[in-house]
Design a protein around this motif. Sequence first.
Motif, PDB file in Angstrom:
ATOM      1  N   VAL A 160      55.299  21.453   7.549  1.00  0.00           N
ATOM      2  CA  VAL A 160      56.293  21.654   8.588  1.00  0.00           C
ATOM      3  C   VAL A 160      56.040  20.704   9.758  1.00  0.00           C
ATOM      4  O   VAL A 160      56.971  20.087  10.277  1.00  0.00           O
ATOM      5  CB  VAL A 160      56.290  23.132   9.057  1.00  0.00           C
ATOM      6  CG1 VAL A 160      57.156  23.305  10.291  1.00  0.00           C
ATOM      7  CG2 VAL A 160      56.772  24.049   7.947  1.00  0.00           C
ATOM      8  N   VAL A 161      54.786  20.566  10.134  1.00  0.00           N
ATOM      9  CA  VAL A 161      54.458  19.676  11.255  1.00  0.00           C
ATOM     10  C   VAL A 161      54.779  18.229  10.890  1.00  0.00           C
ATOM     11  O   VAL A 161      55.285  17.464  11.715  1.00  0.00           O
ATOM     12  CB  VAL A 161      52.982  19.846  11.672  1.00  0.00           C
ATOM     13  CG1 VAL A 161      52.584  18.819  12.721  1.00  0.00           C
ATOM     14  CG2 VAL A 161      52.735  21.250  12.192  1.00  0.00           C
ATOM     15  N   THR A 168      66.560  23.645  20.907  1.00  0.00           N
ATOM     16  CA  THR A 168      67.636  23.705  19.908  1.00  0.00           C
ATOM     17  C   THR A 168      67.101  23.505  18.495  1.00  0.00           C
ATOM     18  O   THR A 168      67.636  24.061  17.539  1.00  0.00           O
ATOM     19  CB  THR A 168      68.746  22.669  20.192  1.00  0.00           C
ATOM     20  OG1 THR A 168      68.161  21.367  20.264  1.00  0.00           O
ATOM     21  CG2 THR A 168      69.466  23.000  21.484  1.00  0.00           C
ATOM     22  N   PHE A 169      66.036  22.753  18.362  1.00  0.00           N
ATOM     23  CA  PHE A 169      65.452  22.503  17.047  1.00  0.00           C
ATOM     24  C   PHE A 169      64.616  23.691  16.555  1.00  0.00           C
ATOM     25  O   PHE A 169      64.423  23.864  15.355  1.00  0.00           O
ATOM     26  CB  PHE A 169      64.603  21.232  17.091  1.00  0.00           C
ATOM     27  CG  PHE A 169      64.038  20.814  15.773  1.00  0.00           C
ATOM     28  CD1 PHE A 169      64.827  20.731  14.643  1.00  0.00           C
ATOM     29  CD2 PHE A 169      62.695  20.479  15.651  1.00  0.00           C
ATOM     30  CE1 PHE A 169      64.308  20.331  13.424  1.00  0.00           C
ATOM     31  CE2 PHE A 169      62.169  20.082  14.444  1.00  0.00           C
ATOM     32  CZ  PHE A 169      62.974  20.012  13.319  1.00  0.00           C
ATOM     33  N   SER A 170      64.142  24.515  17.464  1.00  0.00           N
ATOM     34  CA  SER A 170      63.259  25.624  17.088  1.00  0.00           C
ATOM     35  C   SER A 170      63.897  26.555  16.066  1.00  0.00           C
ATOM     36  O   SER A 170      63.205  27.130  15.223  1.00  0.00           O
ATOM     37  CB  SER A 170      62.849  26.416  18.334  1.00  0.00           C
ATOM     38  OG  SER A 170      63.968  27.075  18.896  1.00  0.00           O
ATOM     39  N   ASN A 215      61.509  25.629  10.968  1.00  0.00           N
ATOM     40  CA  ASN A 215      60.553  26.339  10.125  1.00  0.00           C
ATOM     41  C   ASN A 215      59.314  26.780  10.890  1.00  0.00           C
ATOM     42  O   ASN A 215      58.354  27.239  10.285  1.00  0.00           O
ATOM     43  CB  ASN A 215      60.125  25.508   8.903  1.00  0.00           C
ATOM     44  CG  ASN A 215      61.173  25.471   7.839  1.00  0.00           C
ATOM     45  OD1 ASN A 215      61.678  26.509   7.435  1.00  0.00           O
ATOM     46  ND2 ASN A 215      61.522  24.284   7.384  1.00  0.00           N
ATOM     47  N   VAL A 216      59.305  26.626  12.186  1.00  0.00           N
ATOM     48  CA  VAL A 216      58.152  27.058  12.982  1.00  0.00           C
ATOM     49  C   VAL A 216      58.262  28.546  13.296  1.00  0.00           C
ATOM     50  O   VAL A 216      57.312  29.298  13.108  1.00  0.00           O
ATOM     51  CB  VAL A 216      58.017  26.232  14.279  1.00  0.00           C
ATOM     52  CG1 VAL A 216      56.971  26.813  15.199  1.00  0.00           C
ATOM     53  CG2 VAL A 216      57.682  24.786  13.940  1.00  0.00           C
ATOM     54  N   LEU A 217      59.409  28.989  13.783  1.00  0.00           N
ATOM     55  CA  LEU A 217      59.590  30.403  14.134  1.00  0.00           C
ATOM     56  C   LEU A 217      59.793  31.275  12.905  1.00  0.00           C
ATOM     57  O   LEU A 217      59.312  32.401  12.844  1.00  0.00           O
ATOM     58  CB  LEU A 217      60.777  30.563  15.088  1.00  0.00           C
ATOM     59  CG  LEU A 217      60.666  29.819  16.416  1.00  0.00           C
ATOM     60  CD1 LEU A 217      61.921  30.013  17.247  1.00  0.00           C
ATOM     61  CD2 LEU A 217      59.428  30.285  17.183  1.00  0.00           C
ATOM     62  N   GLU A 263      68.751  16.755   7.476  1.00  0.00           N
ATOM     63  CA  GLU A 263      69.225  15.987   8.628  1.00  0.00           C
ATOM     64  C   GLU A 263      70.122  16.823   9.526  1.00  0.00           C
ATOM     65  O   GLU A 263      70.081  16.686  10.747  1.00  0.00           O
ATOM     66  CB  GLU A 263      69.970  14.740   8.142  1.00  0.00           C
ATOM     67  CG  GLU A 263      69.056  13.778   7.453  1.00  0.00           C
ATOM     68  CD  GLU A 263      69.744  12.925   6.411  1.00  0.00           C
ATOM     69  OE1 GLU A 263      70.972  13.009   6.246  1.00  0.00           O
ATOM     70  OE2 GLU A 263      69.026  12.160   5.743  1.00  0.00           O
ATOM     71  N   ARG A 264      70.900  17.698   8.936  1.00  0.00           N
ATOM     72  CA  ARG A 264      71.815  18.516   9.737  1.00  0.00           C
ATOM     73  C   ARG A 264      71.077  19.479  10.653  1.00  0.00           C
ATOM     74  O   ARG A 264      71.649  19.981  11.615  1.00  0.00           O
ATOM     75  CB  ARG A 264      72.795  19.254   8.837  1.00  0.00           C
ATOM     76  CG  ARG A 264      72.165  20.262   7.911  1.00  0.00           C
ATOM     77  CD  ARG A 264      73.228  20.884   6.994  1.00  0.00           C
ATOM     78  NE  ARG A 264      72.637  21.792   6.053  1.00  0.00           N
ATOM     79  CZ  ARG A 264      72.210  21.458   4.854  1.00  0.00           C
ATOM     80  NH1 ARG A 264      72.323  20.205   4.449  1.00  0.00           N
ATOM     81  NH2 ARG A 264      71.701  22.351   4.039  1.00  0.00           N
ATOM     82  N   PHE A 265      69.805  19.746  10.382  1.00  0.00           N
ATOM     83  CA  PHE A 265      69.034  20.654  11.227  1.00  0.00           C
ATOM     84  C   PHE A 265      68.813  20.094  12.631  1.00  0.00           C
ATOM     85  O   PHE A 265      68.554  20.854  13.558  1.00  0.00           O
ATOM     86  CB  PHE A 265      67.674  20.958  10.601  1.00  0.00           C
ATOM     87  CG  PHE A 265      67.733  21.810   9.358  1.00  0.00           C
ATOM     88  CD1 PHE A 265      68.908  22.406   8.936  1.00  0.00           C
ATOM     89  CD2 PHE A 265      66.597  22.016   8.609  1.00  0.00           C
ATOM     90  CE1 PHE A 265      68.958  23.180   7.791  1.00  0.00           C
ATOM     91  CE2 PHE A 265      66.620  22.798   7.463  1.00  0.00           C
ATOM     92  CZ  PHE A 265      67.806  23.376   7.062  1.00  0.00           C
TER      93      PHE A 265
END
Length: 189
Positions: free
Chosen positions: A1-2, A71-73, A77-79, A88-90
């Motif tokens: 994820v990182v 907005t990316f959070s 996949n972190v939360l 890409e749409r993420f």
Amino acid sequence: VVLTFLYYFKLLIFPHPLTHDYYFNQIPYVDVSDFLFILSFIINAALVVYALMNLKKKTIASYAILFYFITFSIASNVLFTVGVLMNERFIYMSSLGFCILAAYLILQYIKNPKAVAAVFIVVLSLYSAKTFTRNYDWKDSFTLFRKDSHHSINSAKIQTSLGGDLTKAADSDIQALRDSGMIKTFFSD
């Protein structure tokens, strides 16, 4: 994820090649001791620390960085897990934070108005050209899967989707030949 955070930065700066899905095996698993993991962690941590340290100053850079990460959070996949490592749409909404920061940095470091205009025209032209050419790939699912299978050779999802569409196309062609009478089935009279 990182590690995917590093890939997202790369796509924001240089969006090539593009693919509609970065499924498992397309993004390699790396250990926390891997150089790319460490690099991604340091870059992201530095950006967050910088933004938080400058939050009270209400700087544009701080706002842009926080906008990007907040907005990316949701899709990072972190939360919580969203079911796929990367897409890409993420970062569609997050890219606004990137654009704000890029525009701010250009205006901060380039003082000549004609040079600023030239940089903006070049950047806008390049990103627009990429968007325009990528739109042709989305003609239909077969075109998209065929195009993206070349860039996502390790993605089981894309390869399976392409195989399914190829099978449908082959079945359709065989049925059309049968209907036209050009081939007869083994059990036909």
